[in-house]
Every structure is written in structure tokens, then in C-alpha cells.
Design a protein around this motif. Sequence first.
Motif, mmCIF file in Angstrom:
data_model
loop_
_atom_site.group_PDB
_atom_site.id
_atom_site.type_symbol
_atom_site.label_atom_id
_atom_site.label_comp_id
_atom_site.label_asym_id
_atom_site.label_seq_id
_atom_site.Cartn_x
_atom_site.Cartn_y
_atom_site.Cartn_z
ATOM 1 N N ASP A 1 -26.356 5.505 5.941
ATOM 2 C CA ASP A 1 -27.821 5.282 6.611
ATOM 3 C C ASP A 1 -28.627 6.696 6.204
ATOM 4 O O ASP A 1 -29.402 6.939 7.370
ATOM 5 C CB ASP A 1 -27.823 4.973 7.815
ATOM 6 N N LYS B 1 -33.064 -7.242 4.442
ATOM 7 C CA LYS B 1 -32.996 -6.834 5.733
ATOM 8 C C LYS B 1 -33.940 -7.059 6.745
ATOM 9 O O LYS B 1 -35.326 -6.973 6.390
ATOM 10 C CB LYS B 1 -33.148 -5.115 5.561
ATOM 11 N N HIS C 1 -31.560 5.097 2.634
ATOM 12 C CA HIS C 1 -32.967 5.240 2.353
ATOM 13 C C HIS C 1 -33.096 6.204 1.338
ATOM 14 O O HIS C 1 -32.200 6.885 1.053
ATOM 15 C CB HIS C 1 -33.493 5.599 3.705
ATOM 16 N N HIS D 1 -24.923 -0.085 11.611
ATOM 17 C CA HIS D 1 -25.030 0.829 12.450
ATOM 18 C C HIS D 1 -24.091 0.745 13.634
ATOM 19 O O HIS D 1 -23.190 1.210 13.875
ATOM 20 C CB HIS D 1 -26.348 1.561 12.919
ATOM 21 N N HIS E 1 -25.861 0.888 2.823
ATOM 22 C CA HIS E 1 -27.152 1.143 3.363
ATOM 23 C C HIS E 1 -27.691 2.365 3.607
ATOM 24 O O HIS E 1 -26.994 3.162 4.302
ATOM 25 C CB HIS E 1 -27.390 0.329 4.626
#
Length: 362
Positions: free
Chosen positions: A305, A155, A8, A251, A6
Motif C-alpha cells: 500500500d 477496488k 499506488h 489493510h 495493492h
Amino acid sequence: MLFDQHCHALRLDVGDLAVFESLATETPHPAGRGSHLDGPVGFAVRRWCAPLIGLDRWCDWTSYLDRRNELGNEEVARTMLAGSESGCLLIDTGYRGDELCDLGEMERLAGVAVHEIVRIERLCERLAGEGSAATLLPRFEQALRASAVDCAGFKSVLAYRCGFDVDLVGGTASQADIDRWMRRGGRMDDPALCAELIRIAARVGGELARPLQFHVGYGDPDVTLHKTNPSLLTPLLEWAQPLGTQIVLLHCWPYQREAGYLATVYPHVWADCGLSMHYSGPSAVEVLAPFFEMTPHTKLLYSSDAFGLAEFYAAGAGQFRWALDSLLDRWLAGAAIGTDEAVQIARNVGHDNAAALYPHVV
Ligand SMILES: [Zn+2]
């Protein structure tokens, strides 16, 4: 190589310290005193990233930004991505995507396979502008099925929109709920509709073997932290189990124990340590440890993340490797595990568990 399950995309227009600092925090607010870079994240970034661009670990931020600008954003991005030693990136494209690289650019910069994770609330918001309220949910399901051809998973950011203390399994969204939200428009934050999207995504995900990820815990001030305790998802997890849907709790800080417990007692639930590694800086070992207290190492996942700053791919990976090595060294020293076990734990959490969870992308 790590499997970053995961993250971005990154920005290629980071120039001055103010922009850099604004991307090195989850809050849109100023630090109040000093800088966000005075927090643990500032230690993590300098520790792992400064040496990658030829600087002393504890250089000052002005020197760091000067060197960064000398190299240019593209070179820094390539260096940090290579420095993360990640062999695969799963990228959530549903947040501030217009500021960030597209998937093609990420693949070019990383030099490894990248795959999309589709954010379900964002998909519904886009579809709202493309047709009638009466067809919104069928169009959503159709678009989700179509996206599954190319994406690694789905997600939900329910944590940001309603929190987890809403009824996720008790009913269905009515046409009146859909009409009311369509008239208002904007963010998908209607509890009944959010729940409906999640149930559709869980059903489609189960059918097409696409895991459904949930943001859990720490994030920007859009979350009310105690409403993101993953224990509140228990009714949904039980509802989704017969569908075969794999559910990933992302997370998790400060709910590592709750997430680890859920991943232990439910075969279809997984816990991820992303974001918390670079944001906890020197405390990453203590943050990682609770995940391992009860949970089999076959159910824990690594992610960076990373968002916006290229540094976070390298800092997340460096922090994770350091924290896990520290734990394993401690257990080896106390004869709590043997060398073969240590190797297996590192392989599973860093790579093999994610490869098993997303078999269609490896
Ligand atoms: Zn994220």
C-alpha cells in the motif's frame, strides 16, 4: 520475490522535508506536537530505507533529505523499488493520480510487471461528466467490462464514502437516486448508488475473474473507523459468494481478527496486511500476528500500500519480511511448526496466494 497486490504510484517531485512529511502520514492535519515522522512510520522508513541510500539507519531527517536530493527522485525511486524485491505491482490508479507517475513510468522505474486496479467510485465519477443520468449505470458496467481487458481487478472505497453500515444487498438504486447525485455531482457517496456500483462490480468481477478489493480500517480522517469493521460486509459477502467473486479485504488494522475470520469462513474472501506494516513500525510483529491466529496461510496476502513516497515500497516489504520471519522463528523455536511449514507459509503469503488470486497477471 514478493507479489505486491495493492499499492499506488509514487511522486517524483519530493524535495523538502515538509512535502516528505506530508506524504508519510494518512492525515492532512499537522501532527499537533512534533512531526508525523516521530511516529512508528518514521522508524520503519529510516530502518529499511536509510541503508539503501548509504546512510546510517538512525540518521537525522535533514541528513536523510539531503542525501535523497543529492541522488534525485528517479534514482531514489529505482533504489527503493529494487530494495522491495517485489516481482509484480498491482496499482490503484483512482486516488490523486494527477500527482503521481503513470503506469508506464512505474513499470520503467520498477523494472517489473505492473497492472492496474480500477477504483469503481472514481470510474463512475468520471463517467458522470460524459453522458446522461439515464445511461449512467449501463455506461459504468460497459466501462468496467472494457477495463477488465487490461486490469487485474477492481477496488471499492465504500469505507471512505459511506462506511460499511449501509444496505448493500437490499434493493436497487432508483433513477431518482441517480438524478439526485448527478445534480449534486462531485464525490460518489450516495449509499444506494455506491451499493449498486459494488453489486455491478461484484457481478462483472465474478464473471470475468477480476477480484474486488475493499479498503478496510485504517486510513485518512475520511473514514469513521468503527464503520469500516469488515464484519459489517457479511451480507454482501454472502450475496456475492454464488457469483464466484473473489473479495479482498485490504489493510484491515485494527480489524485483523475480523478480516481473518471472514477469510477463514468464506472461500471467496481474502485478508491483506498492507499499510499496517510500515505504519506500525516496531509493532509490526504484533500487528501481523492476529491475522494468523485462526486463518489458513492460504488466504492471507501481502501488499505494501505504498503511496507517493518511494520509501514505502521498501519499508512495507522490509517490515513484512521482518514481522513474518519473527513470527515464524518464534513458532519454530516452540516446535509449533516445522521448517517446511515455515517455508510454505512465507511463500504463500508473500507471493503464491496472490499469484493464484490474479492468475491472469502472472
Ligand atoms: Zn491504498
